[in-house]
Design an enzyme around this catalytic site. Structure first.
Site, PDB file in Angstrom:
ATOM      1  N   LYS A  20      34.125  36.584  28.008  1.00 53.00           N
ATOM      2  CA  LYS A  20      34.723  35.557  27.146  1.00 53.00           C
ATOM      3  C   LYS A  20      34.167  34.185  27.493  1.00 53.00           C
ATOM      4  CE  LYS A  20      39.247  37.516  26.319  1.00 53.00           C
ATOM      5  NZ  LYS A  20      40.574  37.487  26.933  1.00 53.00           N
ATOM      6  N   GLU A  31      44.519  38.847  26.926  1.00 50.89           N
ATOM      7  CA  GLU A  31      45.019  37.489  27.026  1.00 50.89           C
ATOM      8  C   GLU A  31      44.547  36.744  25.772  1.00 50.89           C
ATOM      9  OE1 GLU A  31      43.889  35.180  30.483  1.00 50.89           O
ATOM     10  OE2 GLU A  31      45.057  33.489  29.721  1.00 50.89           O
ATOM     11  N   ARG A  34      33.834  48.731  33.202  1.00 50.07           N
ATOM     12  CA  ARG A  34      33.776  47.941  31.984  1.00 50.07           C
ATOM     13  C   ARG A  34      32.476  48.217  31.251  1.00 50.07           C
ATOM     14  NH1 ARG A  34      35.643  43.065  32.934  1.00 50.07           N
ATOM     15  NH2 ARG A  34      34.578  41.966  31.299  1.00 50.07           N
TER      16      ARG A  34
HETATM   17  P1  ATP Z   1      36.425  38.815  29.884  1.00 53.67           P
HETATM   18  O1  ATP Z   1      36.000  39.415  31.194  1.00 53.67           O
HETATM   19  O2  ATP Z   1      35.430  38.974  28.788  1.00 53.67           O
HETATM   20  O3  ATP Z   1      36.939  37.432  30.002  1.00 53.67           O
HETATM   21  P2  ATP Z   1      39.040  39.777  30.097  1.00 53.67           P
HETATM   22  O4  ATP Z   1      39.155  40.957  30.959  1.00 53.67           O
HETATM   23  O5  ATP Z   1      39.418  38.486  30.692  1.00 53.67           O
HETATM   24  O6  ATP Z   1      37.618  39.713  29.427  1.00 53.67           O
HETATM   25  P3  ATP Z   1      41.396  40.382  28.653  1.00 53.67           P
HETATM   26  O7  ATP Z   1      41.900  39.756  27.422  1.00 53.67           O
HETATM   27  O8  ATP Z   1      42.142  40.158  29.906  1.00 53.67           O
HETATM   28  O9  ATP Z   1      39.881  39.920  28.794  1.00 53.67           O
HETATM   29  O10 ATP Z   1      41.144  41.929  28.435  1.00 53.67           O
HETATM   30  C1  ATP Z   1      42.037  42.805  27.829  1.00 53.67           C
HETATM   31  C2  ATP Z   1      41.696  44.197  28.254  1.00 53.67           C
HETATM   32  O11 ATP Z   1      40.372  44.524  27.870  1.00 53.67           O
HETATM   33  C3  ATP Z   1      41.784  44.357  29.757  1.00 53.67           C
HETATM   34  O12 ATP Z   1      42.500  45.541  30.038  1.00 53.67           O
HETATM   35  C4  ATP Z   1      40.357  44.428  30.190  1.00 53.67           C
HETATM   36  O13 ATP Z   1      40.220  45.219  31.325  1.00 53.67           O
HETATM   37  C5  ATP Z   1      39.664  45.046  28.980  1.00 53.67           C
HETATM   38  N1  ATP Z   1      38.258  44.640  28.922  1.00 53.67           N
HETATM   39  C6  ATP Z   1      37.763  43.390  28.910  1.00 53.67           C
HETATM   40  N2  ATP Z   1      36.422  43.394  28.940  1.00 53.67           N
HETATM   41  C7  ATP Z   1      36.040  44.697  28.962  1.00 53.67           C
HETATM   42  C8  ATP Z   1      34.771  45.381  28.998  1.00 53.67           C
HETATM   43  N3  ATP Z   1      33.615  44.720  29.010  1.00 53.67           N
HETATM   44  N4  ATP Z   1      34.790  46.730  29.008  1.00 53.67           N
HETATM   45  C9  ATP Z   1      35.943  47.411  28.992  1.00 53.67           C
HETATM   46  N5  ATP Z   1      37.160  46.836  28.956  1.00 53.67           N
HETATM   47  C10 ATP Z   1      37.221  45.497  28.949  1.00 53.67           C
END
Ligand code: ATP
Ligand code: MG
Length: 562
Positions: free
Chosen positions: A273, A37, A263
């Protein structure tokens, strides 16, 4: 985790793909996507997902799309989109197609009307609080909304008027009609569309007054792009039934499947984030690309090589169990890569003047120095040797504190790296007792040679005082000083910030470094790995960021290492 464990761990999703290929599924195609996102900068957790999705596409002769999951217009921006593209490329990957979920808004809308016509979606007028109340809890079933049995005609009319902007934000939603008694709360008539009147979207502008929800959008975008394996993190496991419901109840061209993995959680780091945004907004760091940030932009500016990040992601593997990865795993990948690839140079971080009293005032000697001790192909450079030099303050004491001290002492000898053996004859002090200058003599017979019978064990680095270049040296260290920030009871994660995560020094570097390109990485001999800062460095006034120390200095403190 041993390498072997890592290798087998990383197989769990690959094994599924190999099995699917063996069974001839998807016509032998493998299609993945990385779906950020655009509401913040990518971090090391995203790197894990990027390496997994793009790596699978590479290894199975498949494709990987970069898709912006852009359904929250208020929180997203073009700045983040640009940064994400730069970061993915920097990690070494290129997408098959660049997509936006918003590309599909029109089709997603048509699918929603299909669901309404099939009696599988309805417009609900409950407000947020009522919705919560009707939803039930983990132990109690929910109750049907009083709007659940609206006619198809009424639902279509209301939904079209939602789109036309006739209703205020929050006044109505479109919901899937699934099962209010489902043990899985995600299936209790989840919201598919909400009203966001007046929001401006970075791609679609003011075209839409309603926006689709994440689960609905994500599943159908995967289907529209022909994604075969939709990989996401474990917190979406409970959403999988809704994912399946969406792709099974809408007439989509393909049937994707979702798989979840753990994750990345990393010691001494926060990877969310929200917290990273707070670090930036509250001024704990200087921005998203502050070299202490675990963002891709931050570690790039810090000097971490992209191959080290890919290697780290390969070593940690992909599993189903959450854990905290040791920061040493990442740091070792960085050190290994830099040890191999970074040319050596000399830089004095805390300059102390040395005058070689028996060396001619007007003489400048070009000393040849190898750029890498183990790799002759990296060539050599010349370093000017002059009567006045700088050495590091920490390389001199008047009296050796113990037998292990091999550096310079008053009356003692030391070799200047690549050059001569010098002896310290006098330490000149200022009125405050602080040493201002060392008066030394050199032995002309010792250039690149050890005359017989002379045992000079210590070697220290140096820079010519007249030819060296003043440089700002930024010593970065871990941003947090505990492995799991905020984990202790009643403790805010900010309290675990390391107050010494940045120390700025005014040093002197050898003249060849004045011309170093922005981002160039070096090993400053005996000090650590450094890179030219890409933001603040200037030709006359270079700025170097410490990427990492030569050894793990924290292991010592923790009593773990040597
Ligand atoms: P955050 O939890 O930091 O806000 P998010 O999941 O909201 O991160 P996105 O932009 O939606 O951020 O993530 C894009 C992709 O990266 C998704 O498929 C998510 O599952 C993956 N992702 C995000 N954080 C991690 C992590 N710590 N380890 C592995 N994959 C991750
Ligand atoms: Mg997310």
């Amino acid at each position: 985790m041993s390498n072997q464990e890592a290798a087998s761990a990383s197989n769990f999703i690959r094994q599924i793909i190999e099995r699917d290929l063996a069974e001839g599924k998807n016509d032998g195609k493998v299609a993945t996507r990385f779906p950020p996102e655009p509401n913040g900068y990518l971090h090391l957790g995203h790197a894990k997902s990027i390496c997994l999705n793009f790596g699978i596409a590479q290894d199975f002769n498949g494709t990987c799309n970069l898709r912006f999951d852009d359904t929250n217009p208020e929180k997203e921006s073009q700045e983040y989109i640009d940064a994400i593209m730069e970061d993915v490329r920097w990690l070494g990957f290129e997408w098959n197609r660049l997509c936006y979920a918003s590309d599909y808004f029109e089709r997603l809308y048509a699918f929603a009307e299909d669901l309404i016509r099939a009696g599988k979606a309805y417009v609900c007028d409950l407000n947020a609080e009522q919705m919560r109340e009707y939803r039930g809890t983990l132990t109690e079933p929910g109750r049907n909304s009083p709007y659940r049995d609206r006619s198809v005609a009424e639902n279509l009319d209301l939904f079209r008027r939602m789109r036309a902007g006739e209703f205020e934000s929050g006044s109505r939603v479109l919901r899937a009609k699934i099962d209010m008694a489902s043990p899985n709360i995600n299936l209790r008539d989840p919201t598919l569309y909400r009203i966001r009147k007046g929001a401006s979207h970075h791609q679609t502008g003011e075209a839409w007054a309603i926006y689709p929800m994440y689960d609905y959008t994500h599943a159908l975008s995967d289907a529209l792009e022909g994604i075969t394996h939709s990989l996401c993190t474990l917190e979406f496991e409970d959403h999988r039934p809704l994912y399946d419901w969406c792709v099974e109840n809408v007439d989509v061209p393909a049937r994707p499947y979702q798989y979840e993995f753990a994750r990345l959680n990393l010691e001494f780091t926060v990877l969310s984030k929200r917290k990273l945004t707070e670090l930036v907004n509250e001024g704990h760091v200087e921005g998203w690309d502050d070299p202490r940030m675990p963002t891709i932009a931050g570690i790039r500016r810090r000097g971490f090589p992209p191959e080290a990040i890919r290697e780290f992601c390969a070593r940690i593997g992909v599993t189903k169990s959450d854990g905290l990865v040791e920061i040493a795993m990442l740091e070792n990948c960085v050190r290994e890569s830099l040890d191999t690839n970074a040319p050596r140079a000399m830089a004095v971080l805390r300059p102390l003047k040395v005058v070689i009293t028996n060396y001619p005032d007007d003489r400048i000697e070009d000393i040849t120095a190898a750029n890498h001790p183990k790799d002759a192909s990296m060539g050599s450079r010349t370093v000017p040797f002059t009567r006045e030099l700088y050495i590091d303050r920490e390389d001199f004491v008047e009296v050796a504190p113990n037998k292990k001290w091999k550096r310079l002492t008053l009356g003692g000898e030391v070799r200047l790296r690549n050059a001569y053996v010098i002896r310290c004859d006098e330490a000149v002090k200022g009125a405050d007792g602080r040493i201002e200058e060392l008066r030394c003599s050199y032995d002309p017979a010792t250039l690149g040679a050890n005359p017989e019978g002379r045992k000079v064990k210590g070697v220290i680095h140096w820079v010519s005082a007249s030819h060296g270049v003043p440089a700002e040296i930024r010593l970065y260290d871990r941003l947090f000083n505990v492995p799991n920030p905020g984990a202790a009871k009643d403790r805010d994660w900010r309290q675990d910030l390391n107050p010494e995560s940045l120390v700025v020094l005014q040093g002197m570097v050898e003249p060849s470094l004045a011309r170093a390109a922005a981002g160039a990485r070096f090993q400053f001999e005996r000090e650590g790995y450094f890179c030219v800062d890409t933001r603040d460095s200037a030709r006359e006034r270079p700025v170097f960021n410490r990427t990492i120390t030569l050894r793990d200095t924290w292991a010592k403190i923790a009593g773990k290492g040597d």
